[in-house]
Design a protein around this motif. Structure first.
Motif, PDB file in Angstrom:
ATOM      1  N   GLN A 100       0.818  -1.208   0.000  1.00  0.00           N
ATOM      2  CA  GLN A 100       0.000   0.000   0.000  1.00  0.00           C
ATOM      3  C   GLN A 100       0.859   1.268   0.000  1.00  0.00           C
ATOM      4  OE1 GLN A 100      -3.393   0.022  -0.242  1.00  0.00           O
ATOM      5  NE2 GLN A 100      -3.196   2.229  -0.450  1.00  0.00           N
ATOM      6  N   VAL A 101       1.882   1.297   0.828  1.00  0.00           N
ATOM      7  CA  VAL A 101       2.708   2.504   0.907  1.00  0.00           C
ATOM      8  C   VAL A 101       3.587   2.668  -0.334  1.00  0.00           C
ATOM      9  CG1 VAL A 101       2.708   2.458   3.432  1.00  0.00           C
ATOM     10  CG2 VAL A 101       4.572   1.342   2.171  1.00  0.00           C
ATOM     11  N   ARG A 102       3.756   1.569  -1.087  1.00  0.00           N
ATOM     12  CA  ARG A 102       4.482   1.666  -2.352  1.00  0.00           C
ATOM     13  C   ARG A 102       3.574   2.062  -3.507  1.00  0.00           C
ATOM     14  NH1 ARG A 102       7.260  -3.293  -0.575  1.00  0.00           N
ATOM     15  NH2 ARG A 102       5.737  -4.474  -1.805  1.00  0.00           N
ATOM     16  N   GLY A 103       2.298   2.237  -3.215  1.00  0.00           N
ATOM     17  CA  GLY A 103       1.353   2.661  -4.240  1.00  0.00           C
ATOM     18  C   GLY A 103       0.830   1.539  -5.112  1.00  0.00           C
ATOM     19  N   LEU A 246      -9.350   2.833  15.628  1.00  0.00           N
ATOM     20  CA  LEU A 246      -9.726   2.619  14.239  1.00  0.00           C
ATOM     21  C   LEU A 246      -8.962   3.556  13.312  1.00  0.00           C
ATOM     22  CD1 LEU A 246     -13.583   2.172  14.606  1.00  0.00           C
ATOM     23  CD2 LEU A 246     -11.821   0.403  14.463  1.00  0.00           C
ATOM     24  N   PHE A 247      -8.502   4.687  13.862  1.00  0.00           N
ATOM     25  CA  PHE A 247      -7.655   5.597  13.091  1.00  0.00           C
ATOM     26  C   PHE A 247      -6.183   5.361  13.394  1.00  0.00           C
ATOM     27  CE2 PHE A 247      -5.063   9.454  13.412  1.00  0.00           C
ATOM     28  CZ  PHE A 247      -5.037   9.844  12.074  1.00  0.00           C
ATOM     29  N   THR A 248      -5.861   5.185  14.673  1.00  0.00           N
ATOM     30  CA  THR A 248      -4.464   5.097  15.098  1.00  0.00           C
ATOM     31  C   THR A 248      -3.749   3.868  14.552  1.00  0.00           C
ATOM     32  OG1 THR A 248      -5.051   6.240  17.153  1.00  0.00           O
ATOM     33  CG2 THR A 248      -2.954   5.076  17.108  1.00  0.00           C
ATOM     34  N   ALA A 249      -4.395   2.704  14.619  1.00  0.00           N
ATOM     35  CA  ALA A 249      -3.730   1.466  14.205  1.00  0.00           C
ATOM     36  C   ALA A 249      -3.339   1.474  12.725  1.00  0.00           C
ATOM     37  CB  ALA A 249      -4.614   0.260  14.534  1.00  0.00           C
ATOM     38  N   PRO A 250      -4.240   1.806  11.801  1.00  0.00           N
ATOM     39  CA  PRO A 250      -3.808   1.876  10.392  1.00  0.00           C
ATOM     40  C   PRO A 250      -2.737   2.946  10.152  1.00  0.00           C
ATOM     41  CG  PRO A 250      -6.193   1.727  10.529  1.00  0.00           C
ATOM     42  CD  PRO A 250      -5.698   1.969  11.919  1.00  0.00           C
ATOM     43  N   TYR A 251      -2.878   4.081  10.824  1.00  0.00           N
ATOM     44  CA  TYR A 251      -1.897   5.159  10.695  1.00  0.00           C
ATOM     45  C   TYR A 251      -0.526   4.691  11.159  1.00  0.00           C
ATOM     46  CZ  TYR A 251       0.260   9.720  11.782  1.00  0.00           C
ATOM     47  OH  TYR A 251       1.115  10.801  11.865  1.00  0.00           O
ATOM     48  N   TYR A 252      -0.480   4.037  12.319  1.00  0.00           N
ATOM     49  CA  TYR A 252       0.780   3.538  12.867  1.00  0.00           C
ATOM     50  C   TYR A 252       1.377   2.467  11.953  1.00  0.00           C
ATOM     51  CZ  TYR A 252       4.040   1.191  16.016  1.00  0.00           C
ATOM     52  OH  TYR A 252       5.162   0.618  16.550  1.00  0.00           O
ATOM     53  N   ASN A 253       0.560   1.535  11.502  1.00  0.00           N
ATOM     54  CA  ASN A 253       1.063   0.454  10.651  1.00  0.00           C
ATOM     55  C   ASN A 253       1.616   0.983   9.334  1.00  0.00           C
ATOM     56  OD1 ASN A 253       0.393  -1.583  12.491  1.00  0.00           O
ATOM     57  ND2 ASN A 253      -1.682  -1.781  11.691  1.00  0.00           N
ATOM     58  N   ALA A 254       0.941   1.958   8.758  1.00  0.00           N
ATOM     59  CA  ALA A 254       1.426   2.542   7.504  1.00  0.00           C
ATOM     60  C   ALA A 254       2.734   3.296   7.733  1.00  0.00           C
ATOM     61  CB  ALA A 254       0.367   3.477   6.918  1.00  0.00           C
ATOM     62  N   ALA A 255       2.829   4.027   8.849  1.00  0.00           N
ATOM     63  CA  ALA A 255       4.053   4.776   9.159  1.00  0.00           C
ATOM     64  C   ALA A 255       5.227   3.833   9.376  1.00  0.00           C
ATOM     65  CB  ALA A 255       3.832   5.651  10.391  1.00  0.00           C
ATOM     66  N   MET A 256       4.987   2.721  10.080  1.00  0.00           N
ATOM     67  CA  MET A 256       6.051   1.752  10.309  1.00  0.00           C
ATOM     68  C   MET A 256       6.483   1.072   9.006  1.00  0.00           C
ATOM     69  SD  MET A 256       6.860   1.980  13.477  1.00  0.00           S
ATOM     70  CE  MET A 256       6.425   3.732  13.354  1.00  0.00           C
ATOM     71  N   ALA A 257       5.520   0.820   8.115  1.00  0.00           N
ATOM     72  CA  ALA A 257       5.856   0.219   6.824  1.00  0.00           C
ATOM     73  C   ALA A 257       6.723   1.163   5.995  1.00  0.00           C
ATOM     74  CB  ALA A 257       4.574  -0.130   6.062  1.00  0.00           C
ATOM     75  N   ILE A 258       6.420   2.451   6.046  1.00  0.00           N
ATOM     76  CA  ILE A 258       7.232   3.431   5.317  1.00  0.00           C
ATOM     77  C   ILE A 258       8.629   3.504   5.916  1.00  0.00           C
ATOM     78  CG2 ILE A 258       7.513   5.895   4.848  1.00  0.00           C
ATOM     79  CD1 ILE A 258       4.516   6.079   4.484  1.00  0.00           C
ATOM     80  N   PHE A 259       8.713   3.523   7.236  1.00  0.00           N
ATOM     81  CA  PHE A 259      10.026   3.537   7.885  1.00  0.00           C
ATOM     82  C   PHE A 259      10.838   2.316   7.460  1.00  0.00           C
ATOM     83  CE2 PHE A 259      12.937   2.235  11.191  1.00  0.00           C
ATOM     84  CZ  PHE A 259      13.607   3.407  11.501  1.00  0.00           C
ATOM     85  N   ALA A 260      10.194   1.145   7.443  1.00  0.00           N
ATOM     86  CA  ALA A 260      10.880  -0.084   7.062  1.00  0.00           C
ATOM     87  C   ALA A 260      11.373  -0.010   5.620  1.00  0.00           C
ATOM     88  CB  ALA A 260       9.942  -1.283   7.241  1.00  0.00           C
ATOM     89  N   GLN A 261      10.548   0.524   4.731  1.00  0.00           N
ATOM     90  CA  GLN A 261      10.952   0.635   3.330  1.00  0.00           C
ATOM     91  C   GLN A 261      12.157   1.561   3.185  1.00  0.00           C
ATOM     92  OE1 GLN A 261       9.491  -1.153   0.733  1.00  0.00           O
ATOM     93  NE2 GLN A 261       8.442  -2.157   2.434  1.00  0.00           N
ATOM     94  N   VAL A 262      12.163   2.658   3.942  1.00  0.00           N
ATOM     95  CA  VAL A 262      13.272   3.610   3.877  1.00  0.00           C
ATOM     96  C   VAL A 262      14.556   2.968   4.372  1.00  0.00           C
ATOM     97  CG1 VAL A 262      14.165   5.781   4.821  1.00  0.00           C
ATOM     98  CG2 VAL A 262      11.797   5.651   4.033  1.00  0.00           C
ATOM     99  N   ARG A 263      14.490   2.251   5.498  1.00  0.00           N
ATOM    100  CA  ARG A 263      15.682   1.627   6.062  1.00  0.00           C
ATOM    101  C   ARG A 263      16.197   0.511   5.152  1.00  0.00           C
ATOM    102  NH1 ARG A 263      18.558   4.492   9.174  1.00  0.00           N
ATOM    103  NH2 ARG A 263      19.748   2.556   9.449  1.00  0.00           N
ATOM    104  N   MET A 264      15.311  -0.309   4.628  1.00  0.00           N
ATOM    105  CA  MET A 264      15.740  -1.416   3.779  1.00  0.00           C
ATOM    106  C   MET A 264      16.336  -0.914   2.472  1.00  0.00           C
ATOM    107  SD  MET A 264      12.914  -4.471   4.364  1.00  0.00           S
ATOM    108  CE  MET A 264      11.529  -3.511   3.778  1.00  0.00           C
ATOM    109  N   GLU A 265      15.743   0.127   1.897  1.00  0.00           N
ATOM    110  CA  GLU A 265      16.276   0.686   0.659  1.00  0.00           C
ATOM    111  C   GLU A 265      17.625   1.348   0.913  1.00  0.00           C
ATOM    112  OE1 GLU A 265      16.623   1.741  -3.318  1.00  0.00           O
ATOM    113  OE2 GLU A 265      15.335   0.280  -2.285  1.00  0.00           O
ATOM    114  N   GLY A 266      17.745   2.037   2.042  1.00  0.00           N
ATOM    115  CA  GLY A 266      19.015   2.663   2.386  1.00  0.00           C
ATOM    116  C   GLY A 266      20.110   1.635   2.582  1.00  0.00           C
TER     117      GLY A 266
END
Length: 274
Positions: A100-103, A246-266
């Motif tokens: 999802q965060v990769r579009g 209902l708002f916090t959990a998806p927001y947190y999960n998406a933010a963590m997924a983006i962080f993971a993508q940034v770290r793995m790509e780096g």
């Protein structure tokens, strides 16, 4: 704009027009969890004539441990079966968020990705066990100092005012040390944060290689992740009211997924540059 703020803004952007799917995943996971909790209660109700009212494990103030074998079996069975279902389901949810965060707009059935073969399910559960064991070993290491303080306190006989003062001081020191060691333990075990994301992103990677890569990729990133999670703590506290989750959990999960993508790509770029 800081990188942290940018990642959190991108998390909200990735969920735009996709909140319904994210909430469906959250509610489904919660429903499965509730199902296994109710299943345990149902098993206890069926065996009510033979099971005691006391918990399976009881620890007395004198340090004695009482175990009821029958109730322990019911509880352990529910926990094991629940973990065997919730672990791959959680991995599938992480896979959905990564897409999802990769579009990519992945299908909701992505959350069942690791139920299609016994090998995938076994690998998901085994990775969770490997990470949990490592965290427990770190916990044992960080518990040595607080345990030593409390053990030393147990040898002090409160027969005078001075002895009571020393005992109270040691108790306070033990509590403060335990809190500090707990924070340090959490910070250190962030090295395994990327394990799940490597698992869902690189199917051909071995489990030991996943753990090694997670540790390597998180070098220099644990403080950033800790700060990001700490910045979202108010939302976590607000989630105690249930509905905001209902708002916090998806927001947190998406933010963590983006962080993971940034770290793995780096990390990938860093290793390729060598």
């Amino acid at each position: 704009m800081t990188l942290q703020r940018k990642m959190k803004d991108n998390a909200l952007l990735s969920l735009k027009n996709n909140w319904g799917r994210a909430l469906s995943i959250l509610l489904f996971q919660a429903g499965v969890l509730v199902f296994f909790l109710l299943l345990e209660q149902l098993l206890c109700a069926i065996l009510e004539l033979t099971l005691p009212e006391n918990p399976a494990l009881q620890l007395s103030w004198q340090g004695g441990l009482q175990v009821d074998g029958r109730l322990a079996v019911v509880t352990a069975t529910a926990l094991l079966v629940g973990a065997a279902v919730l672990t791959p389901l959680g991995m599938g949810a992480k896979r959905w968020y990564c897409g999802q965060v990769r579009g990519e707009t992945p299908a909701l059935l992505t959350i069942f990705s690791y139920f299609y073969s016994w090998k995938d399910l076994f690998r998901a559960v085994l990775l969770r066990i490997m990470v949990t064991v490592r965290k427990l070993l770190w916990a044992l290491l960080f518990s040595i100092l607080p345990a030593g303080i409390f053990i030393g306190r147990s040898f002090i006989r409160a027969e005078s005012g001075a002895a009571l003062a020393v005992s109270a001081a040691l108790a306070l020191l033990g509590v403060l040390t335990a809190v500090l060691m707990g924070i340090l333990w959490y910070f250190v075990t962030l090295r395994y944060f990327l394990a799940d994301y490597y698992f869902v992103s690189e199917d051909g990677l071995g489990l030991h290689a996943i753990l090694r890569r997670s540790v390597a990729a998180m070098k220099g990133g644990k403080r950033q992740l800790f700060g990001m999670q700490l910045s979202m703590l108010p939302w976590g506290i607000l989630s105690m009211l249930l509905l905001p989750a209902l708002f916090t959990a998806p927001y947190y999960n998406a933010a963590m997924a983006i962080f993971a993508q940034v770290r793995m790509e780096g990390y990938r770029r860093k290793t390729e540059a060598k």
